[in-house]
Enzyme design. Structure first.
Site: not given
Ligand code: OSB
Ligand code: MG
Length: 379
Positions: A164, A166, A192, A242, A266, A294
């Site tokens: 994934k 960002k 994401d 999400d 989550k 996460g």
């Molecule tokens: O959008 O999934 C998300 C971390 C902090 C806030 C939002 C997100 C995330 C991650 C991290 O994508 C995923 C991980 O804990 O490895």
């Molecule tokens: Mg997310």
């Protein structure tokens, strides 16, 4: 039966090995609230509150969560006999709006204490059916496509089963194209956006359809199911939500409106394990896959996520990277790890979450603690 007599709250500071950047903010050092809940029988269990340092992902922060736990949520459960942990969510929901991450920390701690009382693993208590869960990696926004490609290649070599990346305006189509070109068409790839786009960006986002992404996560506003539904009509790529899915009703709305086809669950975001399982079951009935997201958890929150991810409809890899991806040293033993195929073993042979808090390390990292105890008068 469960009766929580005390909850010790702690804040630890845990520096990330490198800053993690998403469209809405950057984190270099986690401030994490940990809870130790002790039952009347003396059995204790740990949980973690996933609220962030800043209100960029959701309105909650560690400081609002601390306040909510101390003032409103802990008093609801302290000293009160409850028949089982499946009842705690509704108990915390009644006449207390929001604060899902604070609610979840207490609710998930009650599940952990129950697993220990019943001498079973947290996974089994939740109804998990898997002994290993597949892991994906979430790669933060990088300085340019080349840096991202290098990270993504390393992740594939490490065995991750889903990559994934960002994205945000200015770091999207060219970045994703570079990664897809470098990794080939077989690798499970997704993006994401953490709410960085507007519906007016639909044509631009549709350019991502060329790269065979398994999904695009949360492209539009946190509360915006209506425009996500409109966007989904214009994209081939499935939308995964999400931030938007804060409870079971929002998930029903997503399905009714067609705002997305996949859900990132989550447990912190939805208020705990019970609402997570309800969302899991709803999606399963509708044939929609879910996966476990996460929040840069320590090994305690990760343990809870891994137990949840062992449920049957978690059919896509979760953001459940090994401890070393985040921390120089985790706060649990053993640290979390995955095998060469990107699978994390679920600690089914152990009682509770399956890892032990490293008390020396936790004490070293603690910057604040507060003991909450039952007040007389809770029925
Ligand atoms: O959008 O999934 C998300 C971390 C902090 C806030 C939002 C997100 C995330 C991650 C991290 O994508 C995923 C991980 O804990 O490895
Ligand atoms: Mg997310």
């Amino acid at each position: 039966m469960l009766r929580i007599e005390r909850i010790e709250l702690r804040e630890i500071r845990l520096p990330l090995r490198e800053p993690f950047r998403i469209s809405s903010g950057v984190c270099a050092e986690r401030r994490i609230a940990l809870l130790e809940l002790t039952d009347a029988s003396g059995v204790a269990g740990w949980s973690e509150c996933v609220a962030g340092e800043e209100p960029n992902y959701s309105a909650e922060t560690i400081d609002t969560a601390w306040h909510a736990m101390k003032e409103w949520l802990a008093p609801r459960v302290l000293g009160r006999p409850v028949d089982g942990p499946e009842l705690v969510h509704d108990l915390l929901e009644r006449d207390i709006a929001g604060h899902n991450m604070a609610k979840a920390a207490i609710e998930m701690g009650c599940w952990e204490v129950t697993a220990r009382l019943r001498e079973t693993s947290l996974s089994r208590l939740l109804g998990g059916t898997r002994d290993r869960v597949p892991t994906g990696i979430s790669i933060g926004i990088q300085s340019g496509p080349d840096a991202l490609v290098e990270r993504a290649k390393r992740a594939v070599a490490d065995g991750y089963r889903k990559i994934k990346v960002k994205i945000q305006p200015g770091a999207d189509v060219a970045y994703v194209r570079a990664v897809r070109d470098a990794l080939g068409s077989e690798v499970s790839l997704m993006a994401d956006a953490n709410s960085a786009y507007r519906l007016a960006d639909a044509a631009h986002l549709a350019e991502l359809d060329a790269f065979g992404l398994i999904m695009i996560e949360q492209p539009l506003g946190r509360d915006d199911l209506v425009r996500h539904a409109e966007l989904q009509k214009r994209l081939k790529t499935p939308i995964c939500l999400d931030e938007s899915i804060t409870d079971l009703d929002r998930c029903e709305d997503m399905i009714a409106l067609g705002s997305g086809r996949i859900v990132n669950i989550k447990p912190g975001r939805v208020g705990g394990f019970t609402p997570s399982m309800r969302i899991h079951d709803l999606c399963q009935r509708h044939g929609l896959p879910v996966w476990c997201g996460g929040m840069l958890e320590s090994g305690i929150g990760r343990a809870h996520n891994i137990a949840l991810a062992s449920l049957p409809n978690f059919s896509l890899p979760g953001d459940l990277s090994p401890s070393r991806r985040y921390w120089e040293r985790d706060i649990v033993t053993p640290a979390w790890d995955m095998d060469r195929d990107g699978l994390v073993p679920v600690p089914l042979g152990k009682v509770g979450m399956g890892v032990a808090p490293d008390m020396g390390r936790i004490d070293d990292l603690t910057v604040r603690r507060e003991l909450l105890v039952a007040q007389r008068g809770n029925p």
